[in-house]
Design a protein around this motif. Structure first.
Motif, PDB file in Angstrom:
ATOM      1  N   LYS A  36      59.337 123.069  90.082  1.00  0.00           N
ATOM      2  CA  LYS A  36      60.510 122.478  89.426  1.00  0.00           C
ATOM      3  C   LYS A  36      61.690 123.443  89.409  1.00  0.00           C
ATOM      4  O   LYS A  36      62.593 123.304  88.589  1.00  0.00           O
ATOM      5  N   GLY A  37      61.651 124.440  90.269  1.00  0.00           N
ATOM      6  CA  GLY A  37      62.744 125.413  90.329  1.00  0.00           C
ATOM      7  C   GLY A  37      62.803 126.293  89.094  1.00  0.00           C
ATOM      8  O   GLY A  37      63.833 126.885  88.793  1.00  0.00           O
ATOM      9  N   GLU A  38      61.664 126.426  88.415  1.00  0.00           N
ATOM     10  CA  GLU A  38      61.612 127.136  87.137  1.00  0.00           C
ATOM     11  C   GLU A  38      61.366 128.637  87.257  1.00  0.00           C
ATOM     12  O   GLU A  38      61.513 129.368  86.283  1.00  0.00           O
ATOM     13  N   ALA A  47      66.343 131.031  87.825  1.00  0.00           N
ATOM     14  CA  ALA A  47      65.730 129.725  88.061  1.00  0.00           C
ATOM     15  C   ALA A  47      66.807 128.774  88.585  1.00  0.00           C
ATOM     16  O   ALA A  47      67.934 128.769  88.089  1.00  0.00           O
ATOM     17  N   ILE A  48      66.469 127.999  89.610  1.00  0.00           N
ATOM     18  CA  ILE A  48      67.462 127.126  90.243  1.00  0.00           C
ATOM     19  C   ILE A  48      67.317 125.661  89.847  1.00  0.00           C
ATOM     20  O   ILE A  48      68.178 124.852  90.174  1.00  0.00           O
ATOM     21  N   GLY A  49      66.245 125.306  89.170  1.00  0.00           N
ATOM     22  CA  GLY A  49      66.028 123.916  88.776  1.00  0.00           C
ATOM     23  C   GLY A  49      67.195 123.386  87.963  1.00  0.00           C
ATOM     24  O   GLY A  49      67.605 124.002  86.988  1.00  0.00           O
ATOM     25  N   GLY A  50      67.749 122.260  88.380  1.00  0.00           N
ATOM     26  CA  GLY A  50      68.870 121.652  87.678  1.00  0.00           C
ATOM     27  C   GLY A  50      70.238 122.169  88.079  1.00  0.00           C
ATOM     28  O   GLY A  50      71.249 121.730  87.537  1.00  0.00           O
ATOM     29  N   TRP A  51      70.291 123.092  89.022  1.00  0.00           N
ATOM     30  CA  TRP A  51      71.594 123.580  89.490  1.00  0.00           C
ATOM     31  C   TRP A  51      72.435 122.406  89.965  1.00  0.00           C
ATOM     32  O   TRP A  51      71.925 121.461  90.583  1.00  0.00           O
ATOM     33  N   ASP A  52      73.720 122.490  89.739  1.00  0.00           N
ATOM     34  CA  ASP A  52      74.669 121.507  90.232  1.00  0.00           C
ATOM     35  C   ASP A  52      74.579 121.450  91.764  1.00  0.00           C
ATOM     36  O   ASP A  52      74.456 122.490  92.421  1.00  0.00           O
ATOM     37  N   LYS A  53      74.660 120.247  92.305  1.00  0.00           N
ATOM     38  CA  LYS A  53      74.543 120.064  93.760  1.00  0.00           C
ATOM     39  C   LYS A  53      75.543 120.931  94.518  1.00  0.00           C
ATOM     40  O   LYS A  53      75.180 121.596  95.492  1.00  0.00           O
ATOM     41  N   ALA A  54      76.791 120.946  94.077  1.00  0.00           N
ATOM     42  CA  ALA A  54      77.826 121.713  94.781  1.00  0.00           C
ATOM     43  C   ALA A  54      77.500 123.206  94.787  1.00  0.00           C
ATOM     44  O   ALA A  54      77.707 123.890  95.796  1.00  0.00           O
ATOM     45  N   LYS A  55      76.977 123.709  93.690  1.00  0.00           N
ATOM     46  CA  LYS A  55      76.599 125.124  93.594  1.00  0.00           C
ATOM     47  C   LYS A  55      75.477 125.441  94.583  1.00  0.00           C
ATOM     48  O   LYS A  55      75.510 126.464  95.269  1.00  0.00           O
ATOM     49  N   THR A  56      74.491 124.563  94.665  1.00  0.00           N
ATOM     50  CA  THR A  56      73.373 124.776  95.580  1.00  0.00           C
ATOM     51  C   THR A  56      73.828 124.698  97.024  1.00  0.00           C
ATOM     52  O   THR A  56      73.426 125.528  97.851  1.00  0.00           O
ATOM     53  N   VAL A  57      74.664 123.716  97.341  1.00  0.00           N
ATOM     54  CA  VAL A  57      75.186 123.580  98.711  1.00  0.00           C
ATOM     55  C   VAL A  57      75.934 124.848  99.103  1.00  0.00           C
ATOM     56  O   VAL A  57      75.723 125.401 100.191  1.00  0.00           O
ATOM     57  N   GLU A  58      76.800 125.329  98.220  1.00  0.00           N
ATOM     58  CA  GLU A  58      77.563 126.549  98.503  1.00  0.00           C
ATOM     59  C   GLU A  58      76.631 127.739  98.738  1.00  0.00           C
ATOM     60  O   GLU A  58      76.818 128.511  99.689  1.00  0.00           O
ATOM     61  N   ALA A  59      75.616 127.873  97.888  1.00  0.00           N
ATOM     62  CA  ALA A  59      74.677 128.990  98.034  1.00  0.00           C
ATOM     63  C   ALA A  59      73.903 128.899  99.347  1.00  0.00           C
ATOM     64  O   ALA A  59      73.809 129.886 100.090  1.00  0.00           O
ATOM     65  N   ASP A  88      70.341 118.215 105.675  1.00  0.00           N
ATOM     66  CA  ASP A  88      69.194 118.798 104.982  1.00  0.00           C
ATOM     67  C   ASP A  88      69.650 119.548 103.732  1.00  0.00           C
ATOM     68  O   ASP A  88      69.042 119.428 102.662  1.00  0.00           O
ATOM     69  N   ILE A  89      70.710 120.309 103.862  1.00  0.00           N
ATOM     70  CA  ILE A  89      71.240 121.073 102.725  1.00  0.00           C
ATOM     71  C   ILE A  89      71.680 120.128 101.617  1.00  0.00           C
ATOM     72  O   ILE A  89      71.377 120.353 100.443  1.00  0.00           O
ATOM     73  N   GLN A  90      72.367 119.067 101.978  1.00  0.00           N
ATOM     74  CA  GLN A  90      72.791 118.084 100.980  1.00  0.00           C
ATOM     75  C   GLN A  90      71.584 117.465 100.279  1.00  0.00           C
ATOM     76  O   GLN A  90      71.567 117.327  99.051  1.00  0.00           O
ATOM     77  N   ALA A  91      70.570 117.099 101.056  1.00  0.00           N
ATOM     78  CA  ALA A  91      69.388 116.438 100.494  1.00  0.00           C
ATOM     79  C   ALA A  91      68.614 117.363  99.560  1.00  0.00           C
ATOM     80  O   ALA A  91      68.206 116.953  98.468  1.00  0.00           O
ATOM     81  N   VAL A  92      68.399 118.596  99.959  1.00  0.00           N
ATOM     82  CA  VAL A  92      67.640 119.517  99.107  1.00  0.00           C
ATOM     83  C   VAL A  92      68.461 119.883  97.872  1.00  0.00           C
ATOM     84  O   VAL A  92      67.906 120.037  96.776  1.00  0.00           O
ATOM     85  N   ALA A  93      69.776 119.950  98.003  1.00  0.00           N
ATOM     86  CA  ALA A  93      70.638 120.231  96.854  1.00  0.00           C
ATOM     87  C   ALA A  93      70.579 119.086  95.840  1.00  0.00           C
ATOM     88  O   ALA A  93      70.531 119.321  94.632  1.00  0.00           O
ATOM     89  N   GLU A  94      70.562 117.860  96.323  1.00  0.00           N
ATOM     90  CA  GLU A  94      70.429 116.697  95.438  1.00  0.00           C
ATOM     91  C   GLU A  94      69.086 116.742  94.713  1.00  0.00           C
ATOM     92  O   GLU A  94      68.999 116.437  93.526  1.00  0.00           O
ATOM     93  N   TYR A  95      68.051 117.122  95.426  1.00  0.00           N
ATOM     94  CA  TYR A  95      66.715 117.209  94.836  1.00  0.00           C
ATOM     95  C   TYR A  95      66.674 118.307  93.753  1.00  0.00           C
ATOM     96  O   TYR A  95      66.166 118.075  92.661  1.00  0.00           O
ATOM     97  N   ILE A  96      67.208 119.455  94.057  1.00  0.00           N
ATOM     98  CA  ILE A  96      67.214 120.568  93.101  1.00  0.00           C
ATOM     99  C   ILE A  96      67.988 120.202  91.845  1.00  0.00           C
ATOM    100  O   ILE A  96      67.580 120.546  90.727  1.00  0.00           O
TER     101      ILE A  96
END
Length: 100
Positions: A36-38, A47-59, A88-96
């Motif tokens: 769960k990204g915990e 921990a990355i669980g719940g990160w904003d999609k835009a933040k994850t995409v940028e990272a 793929d990056i968009q999809a995994v960011a949405e999931y996270i």
């Protein structure tokens, strides 16, 4: 006309099958980040669980481009995401983002 409609349905189905699956892509992340990204990956990251999609995409894009090296994990993370497409990056960011 029926043939065109059937071909359209088949094409739409094929496209949806090709769409990136964030949950499937995240499986290779879970070993370090937790289901769960915990987890703090390798005891270093946050921990990355719940990160904003835009933040994850940028990272992830930063790691993929070799421009990000947070906690000294740049090379390791680049190896993890180098094969990810933008989709793929968009999809995994949405999931996270949905992980809590």
């Amino acid at each position: 006309m029926k043939k065109i409609a059937i071909l359209g349905l088949i094409a739409a189905g094929a496209i949806s099958l090709m769409a990136a699956d964030g949950a499937a892509l995240y499986k290779k992340c879970a070993g370090c980040h937790g289901a769960k990204g915990e987890k703090k990956a390798l005891g270093k990251s946050v921990a990355i669980g719940g990160w904003d999609k835009a933040k994850t995409v940028e990272a992830l894009k930063g790691y993929k481009e070799g421009k990000r090296n947070i906690y000294g994990m740049g090379a390791l993370m680049k190896g993890q995401v180098v094969s990810y497409s933008d989709e793929d990056i968009q999809a995994v960011a949405e999931y996270i983002e949905k992980l809590k």
